[in-house]
Design a protein around this motif. Sequence first.
Motif, short mmCIF file in Angstrom:
data_model
loop_
_atom_site.label_atom_id
_atom_site.label_comp_id
_atom_site.label_asym_id
_atom_site.label_seq_id
_atom_site.Cartn_x
_atom_site.Cartn_y
_atom_site.Cartn_z
N ASP A 38 0.81 -1.21 0.00
CA ASP A 38 0.00 0.00 0.00
C ASP A 38 0.85 1.26 0.00
OD1 ASP A 38 -2.31 -1.51 0.00
OD2 ASP A 38 -2.52 -1.49 2.18
N THR A 40 3.64 1.68 -1.59
CA THR A 40 4.44 1.75 -2.81
C THR A 40 3.62 2.32 -3.95
OG1 THR A 40 5.78 -0.14 -2.12
CG2 THR A 40 5.76 0.37 -4.47
N THR A 41 4.21 3.20 -4.74
CA THR A 41 3.50 3.83 -5.84
C THR A 41 4.08 3.40 -7.19
OG1 THR A 41 4.94 5.78 -5.99
CG2 THR A 41 3.11 5.86 -4.39
N VAL A 42 3.29 3.60 -8.23
CA VAL A 42 3.74 3.31 -9.59
C VAL A 42 4.96 4.16 -9.93
CG1 VAL A 42 3.15 3.56 -12.03
CG2 VAL A 42 1.52 2.48 -10.45
N ASP A 43 4.92 5.44 -9.55
CA ASP A 43 6.05 6.32 -9.85
C ASP A 43 7.34 5.81 -9.21
OD1 ASP A 43 4.42 7.93 -11.32
OD2 ASP A 43 4.31 9.56 -9.86
N GLN A 44 7.24 5.29 -7.98
CA GLN A 44 8.42 4.77 -7.30
C GLN A 44 8.97 3.54 -8.02
OE1 GLN A 44 6.72 4.16 -3.42
NE2 GLN A 44 7.58 6.06 -2.59
N THR A 62 -2.20 -1.32 -13.77
CA THR A 62 -2.27 -0.74 -12.43
C THR A 62 -1.18 -1.35 -11.55
OG1 THR A 62 -3.77 -2.46 -11.59
CG2 THR A 62 -4.79 -0.51 -12.60
N LYS A 63 -1.03 -0.79 -10.37
CA LYS A 63 -0.10 -1.37 -9.40
C LYS A 63 -0.58 -2.76 -8.98
CE LYS A 63 -0.14 -0.05 -5.11
NZ LYS A 63 0.02 0.67 -3.82
#
Length: 216
Positions: A38, A40-44, A62-63
């Motif tokens: 939760d 962690t992001t797509v950008d990361q 999606t993630k």
Amino acid sequence: MAEVRGERGLGLRERKKRRTRATLIDAAVGLCEQQGFDGTTVDQIAAIADVSPRTFSRYFATKDAIALALIDEVLDIAADELRRQPLDIGHFEALRRSYVELALKSKRAPAGALSSDRLLQIVRITFSSATLRQAAVEFRASVVDVVMAERLGTTVDDRRVRLIAAMWGAFLMTALADLAGDVTSAARITVDDVVAAFEATYTEFAGEIAGVGQPA
């Protein structure tokens, strides 16, 4: 790096695509291990993999999709093991044998195959998020369900297949729940610990379903 199967004979473009996909999965694993799914992001993930978020979206919508790809690593092997099980044993026993064999084989996996480290990472990441745990057990006609349908002589849209999948998914989550607190915070949990929890829960599960239909 995540497994890149069957590269021999592929063109350069396809090899690059497979390697980028594997790099994204590995980046997601590393980040989710550190900060939970939760958090962690797509950008990361894209930044760690050294690609743009737009490139990420070409591989995973999606993630959640990248997390389900991790789970599918396990399901692909479970399905292969299920195909090897004799047809004269019960379906849940066939599933039990398949998942136990999957776990034990991970301890001696060759390079590129599902290792015990990766298997435990997948367990930890799954249990880091309630949303991901729910997604893991939702019926989506996985390859395991396809093989189960073959055992039943039917198709994946048969209600019996969906029922077995629902019961097995609930069993798996229950079997691993007792380990969840430790698995997400400590590296000392081993595949043997997971198998032991799995087998103990299956004994209780088998006892309960054996009594179905019997008078109270």
